[in-house]
Design a protein around this motif. Structure first.
Motif, PDB file in Angstrom:
ATOM      1  N   VAL A  60     -15.343   2.339  -3.351  1.00  0.00           N
ATOM      2  CA  VAL A  60     -16.763   1.527  -3.587  1.00  0.00           C
ATOM      3  C   VAL A  60     -16.521   0.229  -4.151  1.00  0.00           C
ATOM      4  O   VAL A  60     -15.561  -0.133  -4.752  1.00  0.00           O
ATOM      5  N   VAL A  61     -17.142  -0.705  -3.344  1.00  0.00           N
ATOM      6  CA  VAL A  61     -17.143  -2.235  -3.745  1.00  0.00           C
ATOM      7  C   VAL A  61     -18.516  -2.635  -4.075  1.00  0.00           C
ATOM      8  O   VAL A  61     -19.393  -2.448  -3.698  1.00  0.00           O
ATOM      9  N   ILE A  62     -18.453  -3.027  -5.447  1.00  0.00           N
ATOM     10  CA  ILE A  62     -19.583  -3.638  -6.037  1.00  0.00           C
ATOM     11  C   ILE A  62     -19.121  -4.899  -6.438  1.00  0.00           C
ATOM     12  O   ILE A  62     -18.285  -5.360  -7.204  1.00  0.00           O
ATOM     13  N   ALA A  63     -19.712  -6.023  -5.781  1.00  0.00           N
ATOM     14  CA  ALA A  63     -19.252  -7.414  -6.090  1.00  0.00           C
ATOM     15  C   ALA A  63     -20.370  -8.429  -6.384  1.00  0.00           C
ATOM     16  O   ALA A  63     -21.549  -8.121  -5.560  1.00  0.00           O
ATOM     17  N   GLY A  64     -20.329  -9.205  -7.275  1.00  0.00           N
ATOM     18  CA  GLY A  64     -21.379 -10.394  -7.390  1.00  0.00           C
ATOM     19  C   GLY A  64     -22.548 -10.119  -8.121  1.00  0.00           C
ATOM     20  O   GLY A  64     -23.161 -10.899  -8.347  1.00  0.00           O
ATOM     21  N   LEU A  65     -22.802  -8.831  -8.743  1.00  0.00           N
ATOM     22  CA  LEU A  65     -23.978  -8.372  -9.045  1.00  0.00           C
ATOM     23  C   LEU A  65     -24.169  -9.370 -10.731  1.00  0.00           C
ATOM     24  O   LEU A  65     -23.042  -9.617 -11.449  1.00  0.00           O
ATOM     25  N   ASP A  66     -25.410  -9.893 -10.865  1.00  0.00           N
ATOM     26  CA  ASP A  66     -25.496 -10.192 -12.585  1.00  0.00           C
ATOM     27  C   ASP A  66     -25.422  -9.062 -13.444  1.00  0.00           C
ATOM     28  O   ASP A  66     -24.855  -9.232 -14.448  1.00  0.00           O
ATOM     29  N   ILE A  82     -21.940  -2.564  -2.350  1.00  0.00           N
ATOM     30  CA  ILE A  82     -23.340  -3.086  -3.134  1.00  0.00           C
ATOM     31  C   ILE A  82     -22.824  -4.587  -3.443  1.00  0.00           C
ATOM     32  O   ILE A  82     -21.801  -4.907  -4.441  1.00  0.00           O
ATOM     33  N   SER A  83     -23.761  -5.554  -3.061  1.00  0.00           N
ATOM     34  CA  SER A  83     -23.595  -7.052  -3.390  1.00  0.00           C
ATOM     35  C   SER A  83     -24.824  -7.571  -4.008  1.00  0.00           C
ATOM     36  O   SER A  83     -26.139  -6.849  -3.697  1.00  0.00           O
ATOM     37  N   GLY A  84     -24.957  -8.865  -4.194  1.00  0.00           N
ATOM     38  CA  GLY A  84     -25.777  -9.580  -4.572  1.00  0.00           C
ATOM     39  C   GLY A  84     -25.761 -10.338  -5.737  1.00  0.00           C
ATOM     40  O   GLY A  84     -24.748 -10.294  -6.433  1.00  0.00           O
ATOM     41  N   ASN A  85     -26.808 -11.033  -6.250  1.00  0.00           N
ATOM     42  CA  ASN A  85     -26.908 -11.803  -7.529  1.00  0.00           C
ATOM     43  C   ASN A  85     -27.937 -11.444  -8.433  1.00  0.00           C
ATOM     44  O   ASN A  85     -28.358 -12.197  -9.246  1.00  0.00           O
ATOM     45  N   VAL A 101     -25.112   0.524   2.156  1.00  0.00           N
ATOM     46  CA  VAL A 101     -24.954  -0.998   2.007  1.00  0.00           C
ATOM     47  C   VAL A 101     -26.077  -1.424   1.250  1.00  0.00           C
ATOM     48  O   VAL A 101     -27.314  -0.889   1.762  1.00  0.00           O
ATOM     49  N   ILE A 102     -25.913  -2.049   0.314  1.00  0.00           N
ATOM     50  CA  ILE A 102     -26.962  -2.476  -0.700  1.00  0.00           C
ATOM     51  C   ILE A 102     -26.887  -3.685  -0.997  1.00  0.00           C
ATOM     52  O   ILE A 102     -25.779  -4.271  -1.405  1.00  0.00           O
ATOM     53  N   LEU A 117     -30.392   8.282  -2.552  1.00  0.00           N
ATOM     54  CA  LEU A 117     -30.119   7.508  -1.175  1.00  0.00           C
ATOM     55  C   LEU A 117     -28.939   8.134  -0.577  1.00  0.00           C
ATOM     56  O   LEU A 117     -28.067   8.179  -0.830  1.00  0.00           O
ATOM     57  N   ALA A 118     -29.412   8.792   0.813  1.00  0.00           N
ATOM     58  CA  ALA A 118     -28.613   9.527   1.387  1.00  0.00           C
ATOM     59  C   ALA A 118     -27.557   8.724   2.219  1.00  0.00           C
ATOM     60  O   ALA A 118     -27.784   7.469   2.190  1.00  0.00           O
ATOM     61  N   PRO A 119     -26.344   9.355   2.677  1.00  0.00           N
ATOM     62  CA  PRO A 119     -25.493   8.605   3.345  1.00  0.00           C
ATOM     63  C   PRO A 119     -25.973   7.808   4.493  1.00  0.00           C
ATOM     64  O   PRO A 119     -26.936   7.994   5.052  1.00  0.00           O
ATOM     65  N   ARG A 120     -25.117   6.642   4.718  1.00  0.00           N
ATOM     66  CA  ARG A 120     -25.289   5.736   5.689  1.00  0.00           C
ATOM     67  C   ARG A 120     -26.792   5.018   5.699  1.00  0.00           C
ATOM     68  O   ARG A 120     -27.320   4.423   6.732  1.00  0.00           O
ATOM     69  N   SER A 121     -27.335   4.844   4.557  1.00  0.00           N
ATOM     70  CA  SER A 121     -28.574   4.129   4.388  1.00  0.00           C
ATOM     71  C   SER A 121     -28.451   2.436   3.981  1.00  0.00           C
ATOM     72  O   SER A 121     -27.159   2.409   3.342  1.00  0.00           O
ATOM     73  N   SER A 122     -28.971   1.552   4.017  1.00  0.00           N
ATOM     74  CA  SER A 122     -29.256   0.362   3.317  1.00  0.00           C
ATOM     75  C   SER A 122     -30.463  -0.100   2.714  1.00  0.00           C
ATOM     76  O   SER A 122     -31.727   0.606   3.040  1.00  0.00           O
ATOM     77  N   ILE A 123     -30.203  -0.763   1.844  1.00  0.00           N
ATOM     78  CA  ILE A 123     -31.547  -1.401   0.999  1.00  0.00           C
ATOM     79  C   ILE A 123     -31.062  -2.752   0.976  1.00  0.00           C
ATOM     80  O   ILE A 123     -29.893  -3.214   0.321  1.00  0.00           O
ATOM     81  N   TYR A 124     -32.191  -3.817   1.533  1.00  0.00           N
ATOM     82  CA  TYR A 124     -31.973  -5.033   1.361  1.00  0.00           C
ATOM     83  C   TYR A 124     -33.243  -5.810   0.756  1.00  0.00           C
ATOM     84  O   TYR A 124     -34.092  -5.232   0.775  1.00  0.00           O
ATOM     85  N   THR A 125     -33.053  -6.827  -0.238  1.00  0.00           N
ATOM     86  CA  THR A 125     -34.257  -7.554  -0.810  1.00  0.00           C
ATOM     87  C   THR A 125     -34.316  -8.802  -0.098  1.00  0.00           C
ATOM     88  O   THR A 125     -35.145  -9.458  -0.690  1.00  0.00           O
ATOM     89  N   HIS A 126     -33.672  -9.051   0.882  1.00  0.00           N
ATOM     90  CA  HIS A 126     -34.027 -10.407   1.379  1.00  0.00           C
ATOM     91  C   HIS A 126     -33.911 -10.158   3.119  1.00  0.00           C
ATOM     92  O   HIS A 126     -33.760  -9.015   3.595  1.00  0.00           O
ATOM     93  N   GLY A 127     -34.196 -11.135   3.798  1.00  0.00           N
ATOM     94  CA  GLY A 127     -34.220 -11.250   5.108  1.00  0.00           C
ATOM     95  C   GLY A 127     -35.645 -11.253   5.676  1.00  0.00           C
ATOM     96  O   GLY A 127     -36.805 -10.978   5.241  1.00  0.00           O
ATOM     97  N   THR A 128     -35.746 -12.187   6.873  1.00  0.00           N
ATOM     98  CA  THR A 128     -37.069 -12.494   7.410  1.00  0.00           C
ATOM     99  C   THR A 128     -36.910 -12.020   9.035  1.00  0.00           C
ATOM    100  O   THR A 128     -35.753 -12.351   9.579  1.00  0.00           O
ATOM    101  N   PHE A 129     -37.798 -11.375   9.395  1.00  0.00           N
ATOM    102  CA  PHE A 129     -37.632 -10.977  10.661  1.00  0.00           C
ATOM    103  C   PHE A 129     -38.752 -11.488  11.568  1.00  0.00           C
ATOM    104  O   PHE A 129     -38.745 -11.648  12.756  1.00  0.00           O
TER     105      PHE A 129
END
Length: 157
Positions: A60-66, A82-85, A101-102, A117-129
């Motif tokens: 598991v990689v958890i990087a950069g969180l506050d 898991i990443s973010g700030n 991927v979170i 959150l089941a396997p191979r799922s994603s949560i993003y708090t950013h992004g514009t489509f």
């Protein structure tokens, strides 16, 4: 995060859970001695609070969180990134499945009690489509998943 703290956290990935928890607590983190941090899991955050019987699996990689908060019996399974700030919080008995991927890049992420959150799922708090130049609003917010929620395989939030 200071360079010394970073180096110690990287070196500890090869240590057993009990020794790793002692070293991380000496660095100022709050990790219960009954928590499990499996070998080859990388946890890099400014503040960490992990309660009893919470588990971070191998690879598991958890990087950069506050801040990382894991309540009792919560779990993060293998090959999750898991990443973010911002804040990432798992409440009591919440679970993140393998290969998720979170990204908490633009807001906090929280899973309520008994949620998964089941396997191979994603949560993003950013992004514009949709382009902001055409008048679409540009808003980025956190994600809060309530209690007793189960998100199935391959869900994108």
């Amino acid at each position: 995060m200071s360079k010394i703290k970073f180096i110690v956290l990287i070196i500890t990935i090869i240590f057993p859970s009990s020794i790793r928890i002692i070293l991380m607590n000496l660095l100022g983190y709050k990790i219960n001695r009954k928590a499990k941090l499996k070998i080859f899991s990388i946890i890099l955050a400014k503040a960490i609070s992990i309660e009893a019987y919470a588990k971070v699996d191998s690879f598991v990689v958890i990087a950069g969180l506050d801040k990382l908060v894991m309540k009792e019996y919560s779990a993060i399974q293998r090959f999750t990134y898991i990443s973010g700030n911002h804040l990432f919080k798992l409440n009591k008995r919440a679970m993140i499945g393998s290969r998720c991927v979170i990204s908490a890049g633009a807001g906090d992420i929280e899973l309520g009690e008994y949620s998964a959150l089941a396997p191979r799922s994603s949560i993003y708090t950013h992004g514009t489509f949709l382009p902001a130049t055409l008048g679409y609003p540009l808003t980025n917010k956190g994600v809060k998943i309530g209690e007793d929620c189960n998100l199935c395989d391959n869900v994108f939030v």
